[in-house]
Design a protein around this motif. Structure first.
Motif, PDB file in Angstrom:
ATOM      1  N   ILE B  73     -25.137  23.806 -27.391  1.00 43.86           N
ATOM      2  CA  ILE B  73     -24.221  24.802 -26.827  1.00 43.86           C
ATOM      3  C   ILE B  73     -23.870  24.403 -25.392  1.00 43.86           C
ATOM      4  CG2 ILE B  73     -24.068  27.181 -25.991  1.00 43.86           C
ATOM      5  CD1 ILE B  73     -25.535  28.049 -28.485  1.00 43.86           C
ATOM      6  N   ALA B  74     -24.885  24.051 -24.612  1.00 41.22           N
ATOM      7  CA  ALA B  74     -24.641  23.661 -23.227  1.00 41.22           C
ATOM      8  C   ALA B  74     -23.733  22.437 -23.162  1.00 41.22           C
ATOM      9  CB  ALA B  74     -25.967  23.375 -22.529  1.00 41.22           C
ATOM     10  N   LEU B  75     -24.033  21.447 -24.010  1.00 45.46           N
ATOM     11  CA  LEU B  75     -23.246  20.212 -24.003  1.00 45.46           C
ATOM     12  C   LEU B  75     -21.795  20.508 -24.395  1.00 45.46           C
ATOM     13  CD1 LEU B  75     -23.216  17.160 -23.629  1.00 45.46           C
ATOM     14  CD2 LEU B  75     -23.902  16.901 -26.008  1.00 45.46           C
ATOM     15  N   THR B  76     -21.642  21.344 -25.439  1.00 45.74           N
ATOM     16  CA  THR B  76     -20.286  21.698 -25.870  1.00 45.74           C
ATOM     17  C   THR B  76     -19.522  22.369 -24.721  1.00 45.74           C
ATOM     18  OG1 THR B  76     -21.198  22.080 -28.064  1.00 45.74           O
ATOM     19  CG2 THR B  76     -18.970  22.858 -27.672  1.00 45.74           C
ATOM     20  N   SER B  77     -20.184  23.287 -24.029  1.00 43.59           N
ATOM     21  CA  SER B  77     -19.502  23.997 -22.941  1.00 43.59           C
ATOM     22  C   SER B  77     -19.131  23.024 -21.814  1.00 43.59           C
ATOM     23  CB  SER B  77     -20.387  25.135 -22.413  1.00 43.59           C
ATOM     24  OG  SER B  77     -21.381  24.632 -21.533  1.00 43.59           O
ATOM     25  N   MET B  78     -20.032  22.078 -21.541  1.00 44.58           N
ATOM     26  CA  MET B  78     -19.765  21.100 -20.485  1.00 44.58           C
ATOM     27  C   MET B  78     -18.607  20.186 -20.853  1.00 44.58           C
ATOM     28  SD  MET B  78     -21.271  21.477 -17.833  1.00 44.58           S
ATOM     29  CE  MET B  78     -21.574  20.199 -16.661  1.00 44.58           C
ATOM     30  N   VAL B  79     -18.627  19.687 -22.093  1.00 46.17           N
ATOM     31  CA  VAL B  79     -17.553  18.788 -22.525  1.00 46.17           C
ATOM     32  C   VAL B  79     -16.227  19.526 -22.483  1.00 46.17           C
ATOM     33  CG1 VAL B  79     -16.622  17.550 -24.513  1.00 46.17           C
ATOM     34  CG2 VAL B  79     -19.043  17.315 -23.927  1.00 46.17           C
ATOM     35  N   THR B  80     -16.236  20.733 -23.017  1.00 48.31           N
ATOM     36  CA  THR B  80     -15.008  21.525 -23.031  1.00 48.31           C
ATOM     37  C   THR B  80     -14.495  21.730 -21.604  1.00 48.31           C
ATOM     38  OG1 THR B  80     -15.927  22.683 -24.929  1.00 48.31           O
ATOM     39  CG2 THR B  80     -14.002  23.670 -23.897  1.00 48.31           C
ATOM     40  N   ALA B  81     -15.381  22.201 -20.720  1.00 43.27           N
ATOM     41  CA  ALA B  81     -14.960  22.525 -19.361  1.00 43.27           C
ATOM     42  C   ALA B  81     -14.465  21.284 -18.623  1.00 43.27           C
ATOM     43  CB  ALA B  81     -16.111  23.172 -18.610  1.00 43.27           C
ATOM     44  N   SER B  82     -15.171  20.176 -18.792  1.00 46.96           N
ATOM     45  CA  SER B  82     -14.781  18.985 -18.031  1.00 46.96           C
ATOM     46  C   SER B  82     -13.476  18.396 -18.552  1.00 46.96           C
ATOM     47  CB  SER B  82     -15.897  17.940 -18.059  1.00 46.96           C
ATOM     48  OG  SER B  82     -16.132  17.539 -19.377  1.00 46.96           O
ATOM     49  N   LEU B  83     -13.255  18.444 -19.870  1.00 47.83           N
ATOM     50  CA  LEU B  83     -12.000  17.935 -20.416  1.00 47.83           C
ATOM     51  C   LEU B  83     -10.827  18.812 -19.991  1.00 47.83           C
ATOM     52  CD1 LEU B  83     -12.980  16.796 -24.037  1.00 47.83           C
ATOM     53  CD2 LEU B  83     -12.552  15.370 -22.036  1.00 47.83           C
ATOM     54  N   ALA B 130     -29.268  16.212 -25.606  1.00 45.84           N
ATOM     55  CA  ALA B 130     -28.043  16.985 -25.380  1.00 45.84           C
ATOM     56  C   ALA B 130     -28.082  17.653 -24.005  1.00 45.84           C
ATOM     57  CB  ALA B 130     -27.881  18.026 -26.487  1.00 45.84           C
ATOM     58  N   ARG B 131     -29.262  18.182 -23.636  1.00 49.90           N
ATOM     59  CA  ARG B 131     -29.383  18.855 -22.344  1.00 49.90           C
ATOM     60  C   ARG B 131     -29.155  17.835 -21.220  1.00 49.90           C
ATOM     61  NH1 ARG B 131     -29.061  24.155 -21.514  1.00 49.90           N
ATOM     62  NH2 ARG B 131     -30.517  24.612 -23.197  1.00 49.90           N
ATOM     63  N   VAL B 136     -25.457  14.910 -17.121  1.00 52.45           N
ATOM     64  CA  VAL B 136     -24.783  13.662 -16.755  1.00 52.45           C
ATOM     65  C   VAL B 136     -23.311  13.942 -16.451  1.00 52.45           C
ATOM     66  CG1 VAL B 136     -24.007  11.437 -17.651  1.00 52.45           C
ATOM     67  CG2 VAL B 136     -26.370  12.162 -18.005  1.00 52.45           C
ATOM     68  N   ILE B 137     -22.735  14.860 -17.235  1.00 61.59           N
ATOM     69  CA  ILE B 137     -21.324  15.208 -17.000  1.00 61.59           C
ATOM     70  C   ILE B 137     -21.183  15.841 -15.624  1.00 61.59           C
ATOM     71  CG2 ILE B 137     -19.404  16.657 -17.771  1.00 61.59           C
ATOM     72  CD1 ILE B 137     -20.526  16.248 -20.638  1.00 61.59           C
ATOM     73  N   SER B 138     -22.018  16.824 -15.330  1.00 65.86           N
ATOM     74  CA  SER B 138     -22.015  17.419 -13.994  1.00 65.86           C
ATOM     75  C   SER B 138     -23.236  18.307 -13.829  1.00 65.86           C
ATOM     76  CB  SER B 138     -20.750  18.246 -13.767  1.00 65.86           C
ATOM     77  OG  SER B 138     -20.919  19.023 -12.600  1.00 65.86           O
ATOM     78  N   TYR B 238     -21.809  24.713 -18.047  1.00 66.68           N
ATOM     79  CA  TYR B 238     -22.940  24.557 -17.138  1.00 66.68           C
ATOM     80  C   TYR B 238     -24.125  24.011 -17.924  1.00 66.68           C
ATOM     81  CZ  TYR B 238     -26.412  25.776 -13.539  1.00 66.68           C
ATOM     82  OH  TYR B 238     -27.412  25.725 -12.616  1.00 66.68           O
ATOM     83  N   GLY B 239     -24.827  23.078 -17.307  1.00 72.24           N
ATOM     84  CA  GLY B 239     -25.941  22.436 -18.004  1.00 72.24           C
ATOM     85  C   GLY B 239     -27.084  23.369 -18.344  1.00 72.24           C
ATOM     86  N   LEU B 240     -27.158  24.497 -17.649  1.00 71.54           N
ATOM     87  CA  LEU B 240     -28.264  25.417 -17.930  1.00 71.54           C
ATOM     88  C   LEU B 240     -27.887  26.501 -18.937  1.00 71.54           C
ATOM     89  CD1 LEU B 240     -30.317  26.325 -14.720  1.00 71.54           C
ATOM     90  CD2 LEU B 240     -31.150  25.552 -16.941  1.00 71.54           C
ATOM     91  N   HIS B 241     -26.631  26.463 -19.409  1.00 71.04           N
ATOM     92  CA  HIS B 241     -26.200  27.471 -20.376  1.00 71.04           C
ATOM     93  C   HIS B 241     -27.116  27.474 -21.589  1.00 71.04           C
ATOM     94  CE1 HIS B 241     -22.850  29.140 -18.517  1.00 71.04           C
ATOM     95  NE2 HIS B 241     -21.875  28.351 -18.940  1.00 71.04           N
ATOM     96  N   ALA B 242     -27.355  28.671 -22.120  1.00 73.68           N
ATOM     97  CA  ALA B 242     -28.102  28.827 -23.382  1.00 73.68           C
ATOM     98  C   ALA B 242     -29.458  28.146 -23.342  1.00 73.68           C
ATOM     99  CB  ALA B 242     -27.271  28.302 -24.551  1.00 73.68           C
TER     100      ALA B 242
END
Lengths: 505, 327
Positions: B73-83, B130-131, B136-138, B238-242
């Motif tokens: 979930i965190a990774l998905t949110s990060m990828v989505t937000a950064s893209l 995944a975390r 790594v993204i941010s 955010y990396g700490l999400h979920a």
């Protein structure tokens, strides 16, 4: 006539597991409309052969032909598609699923992209009615008795348009009525031209239902016979092996002298556990070795487990030194000075990743209580003494027991129980799978222990060593104690075998 | 299947009864608790958890476990937000986001099947991976201001005087699809069979390996979809999400009546399990004086009670059908 061509033929089947040749050059021929028994003791290779046939194992060598055409079976699904169906010993269905699902899973009836439960329920009812079974098919399989589960397994097997039906120990958990019900089904299927492979420990059933049989021993093909023309006694000797038929051979260690009637250490009266062993009486006297003979699966280990409290008896009483006791757990049995070394050395005996020393002191430490820790020095003294006494190799107490040979592992287990200085020592197949030298040492040790007053219940498949060491011999057949023999000069292996076989030899 | 009062539905009924009881307790003790909007809020606030729990139900039904869901979930949110930050259209971003979980799932499922590894360890590794990748993204929160995401986050679908969010609709679609999958497809029944007895399933000729890999792929997809829904909810990556959400999901599935050892359970039960977690939280909010950590204590107690209950009922079940073992 087509009857002269086998429906299915396995030829020259060889299968090797790391270190063990499980099957070597084994053959099996099945004709249409026959019930064929596959005979042999445990470890003879019956199950391996079946698993090769059903694609669970891949064979190393050999051919399988079905209807004259060679076939390669590499998964259970392929076997099913070819019409080879199996009902395994322990019902191999999913008890959490409904009856109807257990019949159809993998071949569900799909209508408009979804499982058609209505149609499947209807068909399942139909199939079960054919076998005179009227049950609610939507209930979970686990809510029915093992007998019904067995029937469901057969219905599943038949639903694939089976040509060959393999029944592996189908009757081991059925009562007499249920067995007759099953036999009625088998006879009906036989009439329909099915080949049925029937595996069972129960000789009566073999003679009642099968037409022909194939005998295996130690992974080798011994022969193919018409059931009715092979007397029971001969069948048993073929299963156990010719080498045991030689008359009473080497008798280096004569049986301990009969020193008159000594006191009774343990007495079991009408002890039984449903499904495991029928009620039996047994009396063990001080300083005697009692042998327990019978085929594997005849209830030998079950009997021993009852005496050790490893299983709980349904009925009957046990007296230890004349006093009535309740043995509900091994702990209680140990408290009464009873020791038991299981036939499953690996799973119920050794703890592989502990050293010789740690394995050896387990039972003694357990009896002393775990908070009353035995000083390391005392441990080492005791262990060194027994390593010398039993000639354990390597004589290094810190060696991990899993690195030892079977015979030496067995000696460590013996030592484990000898440390507790038991009045009664139960040894279940202590000499299985170990070399001749170690065997002789263990036999010698048993005799000398009995001379010192220990009583021993000795379970073995090798009649020769029972005759050599035991004063009295109890014989089990089909989970029932059938006789008790005094070991005197004239008694031979044939006498015991006759008892094991039952009926007219 | 006929819906008679079969013993196998007991855990489900108990869960449902518990939910009703807790809701009644809240209604009697706190004014405003019995408003239908409170119930709808349970769905709105927990839509992502429902989706994750659905995937987790299949995993646990098969006798496995998936610890990676929270991190996915965190990774998905990060990828989505950064893209989105890079001005890429949601039409491209969303499919990419939805692929993250399934890809990880295929890998984990294959490892579990081909190397015969413990699902616990494999998915634990997946969880760390995944975390870590999300950091790594941010390491910072990335806010999302794209109008489509704003629309998804803020749209209220009115039902009379009350409303739900688009995420709730997504969750409902997932639940309905999952129930169909579980009970009316071969895949679903194979999951139950594997959980009941993997050895038997194999001997009955079922495609055990394929099914296992698909199960983790499905759970991965559910996690990614939940990640998207979570992103709608939070409007940030955010990396700490979920963090620790996998444990909430497992708790919801178990409280929902699914046996941790596999083979027995229902998707619907897991949904109620999520709602129970939600009600506990709501009760504590309404109480006002209790620290929110009491939620965890209540969940812990409930979980324990359910595990004990499961053990007791399965012990009873086994003694009845006990087979005679081979000497």
């Amino acid at each position: 006539m087509e009857k002269h061509f086998p429906k299915l033929e396995m030829k020259g089947i060889t299968k090797t597991f790391p270190g063990v040749k499980a099957l070597s050059n084994v053959s099996l021929r099945l004709f249409p409309g026959e019930v064929h028994a596959l005979m042999g003791e445990n470890g003879a290779g019956k199950s391996t052969l079946i698993k090769v046939l059903t694609g669970v194992y891949t064979k190393d060598e050999g051919t399988v032909t079905l209807d004259g055409k060679p076939v390669e079976v590499s998964t259970p699904l392929e076997a099913q598609n070819l019409g080879i169906s199996t009902v395994y010993q322990e019902v191999n269905l999913c008890s959490n699923l409904s009856v109807v699902e257990n019949i159809f899973i993998g071949r569900e009836i799909i209508k408009r992209g979804r499982i058609d439960w209505k149609e499947m329920n209807r068909r399942a009812k139909e199939l079960l009615t054919e076998l005179n079974l009227d049950i609610d098919v939507s209930k979970t399989l686990g809510s029915y008795s093992v007998a019904i589960q067995q029937m469901v397994a057969i219905v599943r097997a038949l639903n694939v348009k089976a040509k060959v039906l393999i029944l592996d120990e189908p009757t081991s958990s059925l009562d007499l009525n249920e067995v007759q019900q099953l036999f009625a089904t088998i006879r009906k299927l036989k009439k329909d031209g099915l080949c049925i492979v029937f595996i069972s420990h129960f000789l009566d059933q073999i003679y009642e239902i099968t037409d022909r049989l194939t005998v295996l021993r130690n992974g080798e093909w011994i022969g193919e016979y018409k059931t009715q023309s092979l007397p029971r006694y001969e069948l048993i000797s073929k299963m156990i092996g010719k080498e045991f038929i030689d008359s009473k051979s080497i008798n280096e260690n004569p049986v301990a002298e009969n020193k008159g009637v000594s006191e009774t250490v343990m007495e079991a009266a009408q002890l039984s556990k449903a499904g495991n062993i029928h009620p039996f009486n047994l009396e063990l006297r001080k300083g005697e070795i009692m042998g327990l003979a019978g085929l594997l699966g005849s209830g030998r280990s079950e009997l021993a487990r009852l005496l050790f409290g490893a299983d709980k008896a349904d009925s009957g009483t046990i007296k230890v030194k004349g006093k009535k006791v309740h043995l509900n757990s091994p702990k209680q049995a140990i408290a009464h000075n009873i020791a038991f070394s299981s036939e499953n050395r690996k799973s119920e005996g050794i703890i592989g990743d502990l050293s010789i020393r740690e394995n050896m002191i387990l039972a003694l430490q357990g009896r002393q209580g775990w908070f009353n820790y035995m000083p390391r020095k005392q441990q080492e003294e005791i262990v060194d003494e027994y390593i010398k006494l039993l000639n354990i190799n390597p004589p290094n107490p810190e060696q991990l027991i899993k690195n030892l040979s079977g015979g030496n592992q067995q000696k460590v287990l013996l030592a484990r129980w000898l440390l507790t200085n038991p009045d009664l020592l139960i040894l279940d197949e202590p000499t299985r799978g170990i070399d001749i030298g170690a065997k002789a040492e263990i036999q010698k040790l048993m005799v000398s222990l009995s001379e010192k007053g220990m009583s021993i219940l000795f379970i073995s498949s090798e009649l020769e060593e029972i005759l050599r060491t035991c004063k009295r011999i109890s014989v089990l057949r089909d989970r029932e104690k059938v006789s008790e023999l005094e070991n005197r000069e004239h008694i031979t292996q044939q006498d015991i075998m006759r008892e094991i076989a039952g009926g007219v030899g | 299947m006929s819906w008679q009062l079969n013993k196998k539905y007991y855990p489900l009924l108990i869960t449902f009864g518990l939910f009703i009881l807790m809701f009644l307790y809240g209604s009697i003790n706190y004014t405003g608790f019995s408003s239908p909007q409170v119930v709808l809020n349970l769905f709105i606030d927990n839509a992502f958890l429902i989706i994750v729990a659905v995937g987790m139900t299949f995993v646990i039904l098969s006798g496995g476990i998936d610890l990676s869901v929270g991190s996915v979930i965190a990774l998905t949110s990060m990828v989505t937000a950064s893209l989105l930050q890079a001005n890429i259209s949601p039409i491209i971003v969303i499919p990419i986001a939805l692929l993250i979980g399934p890809i990880l799932g295929v890998i984990m499922g294959s490892l579990i099947h081909f190397y015969n590894l413990q699902p616990f360890i494999v998915t634990l590794a997946g969880m760390f991976l995944a975390r870590g990748l999300s950091y790594v993204i941010s390491v910072e929160t990335i806010a999302i201001s794209h109008p489509f995401f704003q629309f998804m986050a803020n749209t209220k679908i009115h039902l009379g005087n009350f409303y739900i969010s688009i995420s709730v609709l997504i969750a409902i679609v997932v639940v309905v699809a999952a129930i169909f999958l579980a009970h009316y497809t071969k895949f679903g029944r194979n999951v139950y069979a594997i959980g009941g007895n993997e050895q038997s399933a194999l001997l009955m000729g079922l495609p055990v390996g394929k099914t296992k890999i698909l199960i983790y792929t499905l759970s991965g997809f559910c996690s990614s979809l939940a990640g998207l829904v979570f992103t709608f909810y939070m409007l940030s990556g955010y990396g700490l999400h979920a963090n620790g959400l996998e444990l909430d999901a497992i708790a919801a599935v178990v409280i929902g009546g699914t046996l941790l050892t596999g083979g027995i359970g229902y998707v619907a039960g897991s949904v109620i399990g999520v709602l129970i977690l939600g009600v506990i939280q709501t009760l504590i909010v309404f109480e006002g004086t209790l620290s929110s950590w009491w939620t965890k204590i209540a969940i812990g107690v409930l979980l324990l009670l359910f595990i004990v209950f499961q053990r007791l009922s399965s012990v009873r079940g086994r003694s009845k059908t006990g087979l005679i073992s081979e000497h």
